[in-house]
Design an enzyme around this catalytic site. Structure first.
Site, PDB file in Angstrom:
ATOM      1  N   GLY A  32     -21.060 -18.384 -28.658  1.00  0.00           N
ATOM      2  CA  GLY A  32     -19.969 -18.896 -27.822  1.00  0.00           C
ATOM      3  C   GLY A  32     -18.717 -18.079 -28.069  1.00  0.00           C
ATOM      4  N   ARG A 106     -13.880 -31.517 -23.831  1.00  0.00           N
ATOM      5  CA  ARG A 106     -13.692 -32.791 -23.121  1.00  0.00           C
ATOM      6  C   ARG A 106     -12.418 -32.767 -22.292  1.00  0.00           C
ATOM      7  NH1 ARG A 106     -11.222 -37.178 -27.034  1.00  0.00           N
ATOM      8  NH2 ARG A 106     -10.570 -35.850 -28.772  1.00  0.00           N
ATOM      9  N   HIS A 202     -16.680 -37.501 -37.320  1.00  0.00           N
ATOM     10  CA  HIS A 202     -15.594 -36.848 -36.574  1.00  0.00           C
ATOM     11  C   HIS A 202     -15.428 -37.537 -35.228  1.00  0.00           C
ATOM     12  CE1 HIS A 202     -12.821 -33.785 -35.247  1.00  0.00           C
ATOM     13  NE2 HIS A 202     -13.577 -33.507 -34.202  1.00  0.00           N
TER      14      HIS A 202
HETATM   15  C1  LMR Z   1     -10.679 -31.930 -32.101  1.00  0.00           C
HETATM   16  O1  LMR Z   1     -10.673 -32.831 -32.945  1.00  0.00           O
HETATM   17  O2  LMR Z   1      -9.660 -31.350 -31.741  1.00  0.00           O
HETATM   18  C2  LMR Z   1     -11.995 -31.494 -31.518  1.00  0.00           C
HETATM   19  O3  LMR Z   1     -12.976 -32.420 -31.858  1.00  0.00           O
HETATM   20  C3  LMR Z   1     -11.942 -31.236 -30.056  1.00  0.00           C
HETATM   21  C4  LMR Z   1     -11.738 -32.498 -29.236  1.00  0.00           C
HETATM   22  O4  LMR Z   1     -12.387 -32.639 -28.206  1.00  0.00           O
HETATM   23  O5  LMR Z   1     -10.918 -33.319 -29.623  1.00  0.00           O
END
Ligand code: LMR
Length: 340
Positions: A32, A106, A202
């Site tokens: 990527g 997203r 996460h």
């Molecule tokens: C973040 O924490 O910044 C990443 O996981 C990207 C996101 O979509 O928030």
């Protein structure tokens, strides 16, 4: 006289460069690499003295431009680009570390969980290539939703008969970076001086910064501050998504944190025992996968994160996280059936 001093300085510099060159014996693949995150990570790696070969992969043929640009820079690892599905296996062949940064970012209003359908096929393709060409590699994935996709990738690898739980990492280092940076602002101290373990997963409900375990120990976060800082860390990614109006999510902070994670893992690959925050197979907290400070050596994970002394607030967050994370892990594993 001036010439003598210059010659001495030059010789010292040459000696230093030779030492650095000797350390360059690791190959890293960035999957990527044409994306924003991928380009920044590749640039960081071009400056990393531990890397000898850098393989850049993307479906997007602009990756050729990135390869040319990086090859125009003096020094650092040799850089090669690989484009499209048929070259994925070649891109990861012989690499010590394969870093997956490909993802559909997203949009405002989306949760990370909602990216599972869009991003699981990318992970599946990568797992297939690793199974075919490089079962020994350390595999590090930053693609969301990490809580689901590491169990998903692990199940895919298991099906291919080559799952090695000690070499499969979800990159959650960004939560540590954010925690350190928010604490540093709150306490008006230098973020470089402090460490904050972050456990759980996460996502908004599973990131658990352990501010009560802040080091050095002479710094203290009051319970009301811990509550406020936890909210900030949990919402940080979503806030960036909102402010970028759907064009991207966090790219700079992600790249910075992925790079820090890679740099630590490279030390492990080179033979040191290191500790790094990541999401891995870990049943110490009642789920199959769990994030936290993890001890890693040249053959992979030595010791997954274990229990910490926690404040009442952190224990409360952990109790709420476990059922959510257990469900997400299970759904990630089950998603493999959906893909067949
Ligand atoms: C973040 O924490 O910044 C990443 O996981 C990207 C996101 O979509 O928030």
């Amino acid at each position: 006289m001036a010439q003598k001093i210059f010659c001495c300085l030059f010789a010292t510099q040459l000696k230093k460069n030779t030492l650095i060159l000797q350390k360059r014996n690791v190959q890293v693949s960035v999957i990527g690499a044409a994306s924003d995150i991928g380009s920044y990570v590749s640039l960081f790696l071009k400056r990393n003295s531990k890397v000898s070969k850098l393989h850049l992969y993307d479906d997007d043929d602009r990756i050729k431009g990135t390869e040319l640009e990086l090859s125009n820079l003096p020094g650092g690892p040799s850089v090669s680009a690989f484009i499209g599905d048929t070259n994925l296996e070649q891109a990861i062949h012989s690499s010590n570390l394969v870093v997956m940064v490909s993802r559909m970012p997203r949009k405002p209003g989306n949760t990370r969980e909602q990216m599972l359908g869009a991003n699981a096929p990318l992970i599946q393709r990568l797992c297939k290539a690793i199974a075919a060409q490089n079962q020994e590699a350390f595999v590090a994935i930053s693609t969301n939703p990490i809580n689901y996709l590491i169990p998903f990738a692990s199940t895919v690898m298991y099906k291919y008969g080559c799952y090695n739980p000690s070499k499969m990492f979800g990159i959650t280092h960004i939560d540590t970076s954010r925690s350190r940076s928010f604490v540093a602002k709150a306490l008006k101290i230098n973020a470089q001086e402090i460490q904050v373990p972050v456990i759980g997963g996460h996502s908004d409900k599973t990131i658990i910064p352990l501010f009560s375990n802040l080091t050095p120990r002479n710094y203290r976060i009051e319970p009301c501050q811990a509550d406020m800082l936890t909210r900030l860390v949990r919402k940080a990614g979503t806030e960036v998504v909102m402010h970028k109006h759907g064009a991207e999510s966090s790219t700079l902070a992600m790249a910075w944190s992925i790079n820090e994670f890679i740099d630590i893992i490279l030390d492990a690959i080179l033979g040191y025992r290191v500790v790094v925050n990541c999401y891995t197979a870990n049943s110490n907290f009642g789920t199959k996968f769990f994030a936290g400070p993890t001890s890693v050596g040249p053959h992979g994970i030595i010791q997954a994160c274990c229990h910490f002394p926690m404040s009442e607030f952190e224990s409360y967050l952990l109790n709420r996280c476990i059922p959510i994370l257990s469900r997400e892990v299970l759904e990630g594993e089950k998603y493999v059936e959906f893909m067949e």
